[in-house]
Design an enzyme around this catalytic site. Structure first.
Site, mmCIF file in Angstrom:
data_model
loop_
_atom_site.group_PDB
_atom_site.id
_atom_site.type_symbol
_atom_site.label_atom_id
_atom_site.label_comp_id
_atom_site.label_asym_id
_atom_site.label_seq_id
_atom_site.Cartn_x
_atom_site.Cartn_y
_atom_site.Cartn_z
ATOM 1 N N HIS A 136 -8.603 1.693 -1.337
ATOM 2 C CA HIS A 136 -8.950 1.622 -2.760
ATOM 3 C C HIS A 136 -8.818 0.190 -3.234
ATOM 4 C CE1 HIS A 136 -4.671 2.546 -2.361
ATOM 5 N NE2 HIS A 136 -4.496 1.779 -3.419
ATOM 6 N N GLN B 3 0.854 -1.204 0.000
ATOM 7 C CA GLN B 3 0.000 0.000 0.000
ATOM 8 C C GLN B 3 0.883 1.246 0.000
ATOM 9 O OE1 GLN B 3 -2.848 0.371 3.283
ATOM 10 N NE2 GLN B 3 -3.975 1.980 2.200
HETATM 11 P P1 5GP Z 1 -1.428 1.104 -3.691
HETATM 12 O O1 5GP Z 1 0.022 0.829 -3.955
HETATM 13 O O2 5GP Z 1 -1.603 2.041 -2.516
HETATM 14 O O3 5GP Z 1 -2.266 -0.129 -3.569
HETATM 15 O O4 5GP Z 1 -1.969 1.823 -4.982
HETATM 16 C C1 5GP Z 1 -1.886 3.181 -5.224
HETATM 17 C C2 5GP Z 1 -2.156 3.381 -6.694
HETATM 18 O O5 5GP Z 1 -2.539 4.710 -6.898
HETATM 19 C C3 5GP Z 1 -0.947 3.119 -7.597
HETATM 20 O O6 5GP Z 1 -1.295 2.124 -8.554
HETATM 21 C C4 5GP Z 1 -0.652 4.465 -8.221
HETATM 22 O O7 5GP Z 1 -0.242 4.353 -9.566
HETATM 23 C C5 5GP Z 1 -1.980 5.186 -8.096
HETATM 24 N N1 5GP Z 1 -1.892 6.618 -7.935
HETATM 25 C C6 5GP Z 1 -1.131 7.297 -7.040
HETATM 26 N N2 5GP Z 1 -1.350 8.621 -7.139
HETATM 27 C C7 5GP Z 1 -2.286 8.787 -8.108
HETATM 28 C C8 5GP Z 1 -2.928 9.946 -8.665
HETATM 29 O O8 5GP Z 1 -2.678 11.089 -8.289
HETATM 30 N N3 5GP Z 1 -3.855 9.710 -9.641
HETATM 31 C C9 5GP Z 1 -4.155 8.459 -10.079
HETATM 32 N N4 5GP Z 1 -5.074 8.358 -11.045
HETATM 33 N N5 5GP Z 1 -3.564 7.354 -9.587
HETATM 34 C C10 5GP Z 1 -2.645 7.509 -8.616
#
Ligand code: 5GP
Ligand code: ZN
Length: 135
Positions: free
Chosen positions: A101, A95
Site C-alpha cells: 500500500h 510495515q
Molecule cells: P503500514 O504501517 O503497514 O505502512 O501501514 C498500515 C496502515 O494501515 C496504518 O496507517 C494503519 O492505520 C492502517 N490500517 C490498518 N488496518 C486498517 C483498517 O482496517 N482500515 C483502514 N482504513 N486502515 C487500516
C-alpha cells in the site's frame, strides 16, 4: 492472487467496509483508520503483493499514476499545503500490514506529523563500497 487471511485483500474486495475515496478494477483508495493528518489515505491494489519487493511492475506503475491523480484532487478538497507519499517495506521499515500500500499524507503548515530523519554524512568509504557492489 488473494490471501484469505489478509485484511487489505478483504478491504480491497469490499468484503470489509471502508471509507472509499476511489475504486477501479485494480485499486481501492481508502481513508486510513489511524490518520497521521486529516485526509491520510491509502492506495491498495486489489491483488495481493506483500510489498514493493514483489509487486507486479504494471501495478506498481499504475499505483504512482493513481497517486498523482489522487493528490491533485485531494489537495484542492482538503486545502493542504503539501503531501508526503510513504511506502513501507518490512517490519524494520514500519510495515505493519503485509499487503502493498501507499500512504498519501496531506501536510498542513505547522502540523506535527513526525516524518523525517537525522541527516548523516556520506563518507568516501561507504560511497565507494556501495558503488562497487552495485556494479
Ligand atoms: P503500514 O504501517 O503497514 O505502512 O501501514 C498500515 C496502515 O494501515 C496504518 O496507517 C494503519 O492505520 C492502517 N490500517 C490498518 N488496518 C486498517 C483498517 O482496517 N482500515 C483502514 N482504513 N486502515 C487500516
Ligand atoms: Zn492482501
Amino acid at each position: 492472487m488473494k490471501d484469505k487471511d489478509c485484511i487489505f485483500c478483504k478491504i480491497a474486495a469490499g468484503e470489509i467496509p471502508s471509507a472509499t475515496l476511489y475504486e477501479d478494477d485494480d485499486f481501492r483508495v481508502i481513508l486510513d483508520l489511524g490518520p497521521a493528518s486529516k485526509g491520510h489515505a491509502l492506495i491498495i491494489p486489489k491483488e495481493h503483493y506483500r510489498n514493493l519487493y514483489d509487486i507486479d511492475d504494471e501495478v506498481a506503475a499504475k499505483a504512482i499514476v493513481l497517486a498523482k491523480k489522487m493528490v491533485n484532487k485531494m489537495k484542492d478538497v482538503l486545502g493542504c499545503d503539501g503531501y508526503n507519499i510513504v511506502q513501507n517495506n518490512e517490519e524494520t521499515a514500519g510495515q505493519t500490514v503485509f499487503h502493498f500500500h501507499m500512504h498519501m499524507i496531506p501536510r498542513y503548515k505547522g502540523d506535527n506529523v513526525g516524518l523525517g530523519w537525522h541527516t548523516g554524512e556520506l563518507t568516501d568509504e561507504v560511497k565507494n563500497e556501495i558503488l562497487e557492489k552495485m556494479k
